[in-house]
Design an enzyme around this catalytic site. Structure first.
Site, PDB file in Angstrom:
ATOM      1  N   ASP A  31      21.393 -31.384  -6.452  1.00 13.78           N
ATOM      2  CA  ASP A  31      20.017 -31.887  -6.283  1.00 13.78           C
ATOM      3  C   ASP A  31      19.793 -33.218  -7.024  1.00 13.78           C
ATOM      4  O   ASP A  31      18.843 -33.344  -7.818  1.00 13.78           O
ATOM      5  CB  ASP A  31      19.004 -30.855  -6.812  1.00 13.78           C
ATOM      6  CG  ASP A  31      19.238 -29.452  -6.276  1.00 13.78           C
ATOM      7  OD1 ASP A  31      19.640 -29.326  -5.112  1.00 13.78           O
ATOM      8  OD2 ASP A  31      18.994 -28.484  -7.025  1.00 13.78           O
ATOM      9  N   GLU A 245      12.891 -27.962   2.423  1.00 20.02           N
ATOM     10  CA  GLU A 245      12.813 -28.234   0.974  1.00 20.02           C
ATOM     11  C   GLU A 245      13.363 -29.629   0.707  1.00 20.02           C
ATOM     12  O   GLU A 245      13.663 -30.375   1.635  1.00 20.02           O
ATOM     13  CB  GLU A 245      13.617 -27.180   0.189  1.00 20.02           C
ATOM     14  CG  GLU A 245      15.106 -27.166   0.518  1.00 20.02           C
ATOM     15  CD  GLU A 245      15.864 -26.006  -0.122  1.00 20.02           C
ATOM     16  OE1 GLU A 245      15.259 -25.145  -0.787  1.00 20.02           O
ATOM     17  OE2 GLU A 245      17.098 -25.949   0.077  1.00 20.02           O
TER      18      GLU A 245
END
Ligand code: FUB
Length: 346
Positions: A31, A245
């Protein structure tokens, strides 16, 4: 969540064909939110660990406990520097577990780390921690941001000096449980309960302007609406294009590019708009699927080139929750469309 067919993958061949190699190999990272601060590249990743939690569709196996900030002098560096622990869950009074995808912002020489975590009641909230250095250590605010919920904060500074947080994630990220404005805890084990029907408008990421002190929302979060080519909002059943997301925002040639992951279809996509609040029109894919279930990224200009920071599970040979961050150059065509990146060549 389908199991990765990792036993069919020849990882030596995959690594040879990969367009990029892991930026660090001594820890697992994911991420990556990248920024240029003080002339250096700083990457704010999740710090993946194997805590032994069972794999489930709520993402319980993503049981991260702390953040490490990585830095690089140049994207040409073969290895990033690990600046040590920047913030640990035990030092965040409101947070219990699952320190998921973070981001950071700078304002007036101060640095702010934004991060989601599950609070002691099992509900994801978003917190903020401050530091005088981009690499921390960061000191967390005692409470989560008021009115925050769900996961994956990404903070964007517009040219007029206003800061906006984009956030949200469905399934284990709980966004679908907030559709009425209050948390719906019915069917707590189901990742898909409370989602819209497939023929209804897709659930949207959220955006909220931040207060001048960078510590709170300055407004009630609004929907980040993504339109199709006919000007209609994407539908929940449009799995290859709808938001799941991993929000990110960047600006290119005066246009706002909202990018995100489609989750269970594993694409990184983007949509273009004229305003930080949107609406945005779906524009295409940034990254084809990587090894591993998740895909999550940031887009950052370094000098006069643009880069995609992303992750895959190649370092762990396909373990979903043990990922590694990578970087690749991102290019636009003459119309401002992003040229799709194939992570292991075509
Ligand atoms: O790293 C945990 C979660 O996996 C992130 O919050 C999601 O975006 C996905 O990458």
């Amino acid at each position: 969540m389908p199991e990765d067919p990792i036993h069919h993958i020849n990882f030596d061949e995959l690594d040879r064909n990969a367009i990029s190699q892991p930026l660090v190999k001594h820890i697992y990272t994911a991420d990556p939110s990248a920024h240029v601060f003080e002339g250096k590249i700083y990457i704010y990743p999740s710090h993946d660990i194997d805590a032994g939690d069972a794999f489930d569709d709520l993402g319980s196996h993503f049981a991260m406990e702390d953040y490490r900030v990585l830095s690089m002098n140049s994207v040409e560096d073969t290895e990033a520097t690990d600046n040590g622990t920047a913030l640990h869950v035990k030092d965040v009074p409101w947070a219990a577990k699952q320190m998921w995808a973070p981001d950071a912002a700078e304002k007036n020489g101060k640095y702010y780390l934004y991060f989601p975590a599950k609070a002691h009641d099992g509900i994801f909230r978003i917190g903020v921690a401050g530091s005088n250095q981009p690499y921390g250590p960061f000191v967390a605010q005692p409470e989560a941001i008021k009115g925050s919920f769900s996961i994956d904060p990404a903070v964007f500074k517009d040219d007029d000096g206003k800061y906006y947080m984009y956030f949200g994630g469905i399934w284990g990220g709980q966004l679908q449980r907030w559709r009425t404005g209050v948390f719906n805890n019915e069917q707590p084990e189901s990742p898909v309960a409370h989602l819209p029907e497939l023929n209804e408008q897709a659930l949207c990421a959220k955006v909220a302007r931040l207060t001048d002190d960078m510590l709170e929302f300055d407004e009630i979060p609004k929907d980040v609406v993504i339109l199709d080519e006919n000007g209609q909002p994407l539908l929940q059943g449009d799995n290859d294009r709808r938001f799941f997301e991993a929000s990110w925002m960047h600006k290119y040639n005066g246009k706002y590019y909202f990018s995100y992951s489609t989750g269970d279809t594993h694409f990184l996509c983007y949509a273009i708009g004229d305003d930080p609040y949107g609406p945005f029109t779906y524009a295409g894919r940034i990254l084809e699927p990587v090894v591993g279930w998740t895909s999550h990224h940031s887009i950052c200009a370094v000098g006069n080139k643009w880069y995609l920071f992303y992750h895959d599970s190649s370092l762990s040979k396909g373990v979903t929750h043990l990922r590694c961050v990578k970087v690749a150059e991102l290019k636009y065509d003459a119309d401002g469309k992003i040229i799709t990146i194939h992570p292991y060549g075509k």
